[in-house]
Scaffold this active site. Sequence first.
Site, PDB file in Angstrom:
ATOM      1  N   PRO A  88       0.821  -1.217   0.000  1.00  0.00           N
ATOM      2  CA  PRO A  88       0.000   0.000   0.000  1.00  0.00           C
ATOM      3  C   PRO A  88       0.854   1.266   0.000  1.00  0.00           C
ATOM      4  O   PRO A  88       0.352   2.350  -0.284  1.00  0.00           O
ATOM      5  CB  PRO A  88      -0.830  -0.117   1.288  1.00  0.00           C
ATOM      6  CG  PRO A  88      -0.162  -1.145   2.121  1.00  0.00           C
ATOM      7  CD  PRO A  88       0.612  -2.038   1.198  1.00  0.00           C
ATOM      8  N   GLU A 115       3.142  -6.612   8.215  1.00  0.00           N
ATOM      9  CA  GLU A 115       3.390  -5.186   7.955  1.00  0.00           C
ATOM     10  C   GLU A 115       4.169  -4.963   6.668  1.00  0.00           C
ATOM     11  O   GLU A 115       4.208  -3.856   6.148  1.00  0.00           O
ATOM     12  CB  GLU A 115       4.132  -4.546   9.136  1.00  0.00           C
ATOM     13  CG  GLU A 115       3.331  -4.540  10.437  1.00  0.00           C
ATOM     14  CD  GLU A 115       1.968  -3.864  10.285  1.00  0.00           C
ATOM     15  OE1 GLU A 115       1.943  -2.694   9.877  1.00  0.00           O
ATOM     16  OE2 GLU A 115       0.946  -4.518  10.571  1.00  0.00           O
ATOM     17  N   ARG A 160      -3.783  -9.309 -20.173  1.00  0.00           N
ATOM     18  CA  ARG A 160      -4.688  -8.990 -21.286  1.00  0.00           C
ATOM     19  C   ARG A 160      -4.079  -7.999 -22.270  1.00  0.00           C
ATOM     20  O   ARG A 160      -4.651  -7.759 -23.329  1.00  0.00           O
ATOM     21  CB  ARG A 160      -6.060  -8.551 -20.777  1.00  0.00           C
ATOM     22  CG  ARG A 160      -6.060  -7.362 -19.899  1.00  0.00           C
ATOM     23  CD  ARG A 160      -7.421  -7.170 -19.242  1.00  0.00           C
ATOM     24  NE  ARG A 160      -8.472  -6.812 -20.186  1.00  0.00           N
ATOM     25  CZ  ARG A 160      -8.549  -5.656 -20.829  1.00  0.00           C
ATOM     26  NH1 ARG A 160      -7.630  -4.742 -20.647  1.00  0.00           N
ATOM     27  NH2 ARG A 160      -9.548  -5.421 -21.651  1.00  0.00           N
ATOM     28  N   ASP A 175     -10.573   0.190 -24.434  1.00  0.00           N
ATOM     29  CA  ASP A 175     -10.957   0.048 -23.027  1.00  0.00           C
ATOM     30  C   ASP A 175     -11.074   1.397 -22.348  1.00  0.00           C
ATOM     31  O   ASP A 175     -10.402   2.341 -22.703  1.00  0.00           O
ATOM     32  CB  ASP A 175      -9.827  -0.654 -22.239  1.00  0.00           C
ATOM     33  CG  ASP A 175      -9.783  -2.116 -22.509  1.00  0.00           C
ATOM     34  OD1 ASP A 175     -10.747  -2.647 -23.043  1.00  0.00           O
ATOM     35  OD2 ASP A 175      -8.743  -2.719 -22.168  1.00  0.00           O
TER      36      ASP A 175
HETATM   37  N1  ADE Z   1      -0.792  -4.978   0.098  1.00  0.00           N
HETATM   38  C1  ADE Z   1      -1.672  -4.537   1.020  1.00  0.00           C
HETATM   39  N2  ADE Z   1      -2.423  -3.562   0.541  1.00  0.00           N
HETATM   40  C2  ADE Z   1      -2.020  -3.353  -0.752  1.00  0.00           C
HETATM   41  C3  ADE Z   1      -2.410  -2.462  -1.775  1.00  0.00           C
HETATM   42  N3  ADE Z   1      -3.367  -1.556  -1.610  1.00  0.00           N
HETATM   43  N4  ADE Z   1      -1.760  -2.534  -2.960  1.00  0.00           N
HETATM   44  C4  ADE Z   1      -0.768  -3.430  -3.132  1.00  0.00           C
HETATM   45  N5  ADE Z   1      -0.357  -4.284  -2.198  1.00  0.00           N
HETATM   46  C5  ADE Z   1      -0.980  -4.257  -1.024  1.00  0.00           C
END
Ligand code: ADE
Length: 234
Positions: A88, A115, A160, A175
């Site tokens: 994230p 984490e 794809r 697309d």
């Molecule tokens: N791992 C946990 N959350 C994630 C996200 N939003 N994008 C990529 N990997 C992740």
Amino acid sequence: MRVDIVSIFPEYLSPLDLSLVGKAREAGLIDIRVHDLREFATDRHRTVDDTPYGGGPGMVMLAEVWGAALDAVRATAESDPWLVIPTPSGYRFDQPTATTLAQREHLVIACGRYEGIDSRVAEYYAASDEWAGVVELSVGDYVLAGGEAAALVMVEAVARLIPGVLGNAESAADDSFSKSDGAPLEGPLFTKPPVWRELGVPDVLLSGDHGRIARWREEQAVERTRERRPDLTP
Ligand code: ADE
């Protein structure tokens, strides 16, 4: 293209046997290999994580175990791979990113849990002559339980775009997100029957006037993009 995916939950990646990606694998267009990270743990308990230096909640995945797994994958590679780390905290994974990744010969996706992975892993492979580079990518502004679901998203979006994976009829060129005309969201779609539960189909789509239909679709796309994704409206 070759894609290696390393995870402590290799079964999580089993949807890659199905549908579009499964067919692309059968056709030899994409070579996907899934590896169990725990096979590279060295202790009796097959430990893959430990507490974070500096304190704080959760666990951090061990550089030692990831290093062993990634070196083993590299030893079987025919070219320098790109290391992709879903997190994230990464750069945004979007359609241009998918297009770039689809041009790579070999991707290795390192799925973290807890984490995340000790940051020295990304640092080490970014500096290595035997790897093409490292990219940390996020699939959206929310936190998943691990990188596996993100890896599924990335592999499907990339697969794809590989020539031959989509038939001509379903070409990726028009697309949502591949258009340059400022209306990236597609408008509404209809098929038979012409009336369903008293709901009809917009007359213009039954008119046979291709020019009018194209203009109507464009207007719908612009309106929907403005309403749903003002951030994508120029
Ligand atoms: N791992 C946990 N959350 C994630 C996200 N939003 N994008 C990529 N990997 C992740």
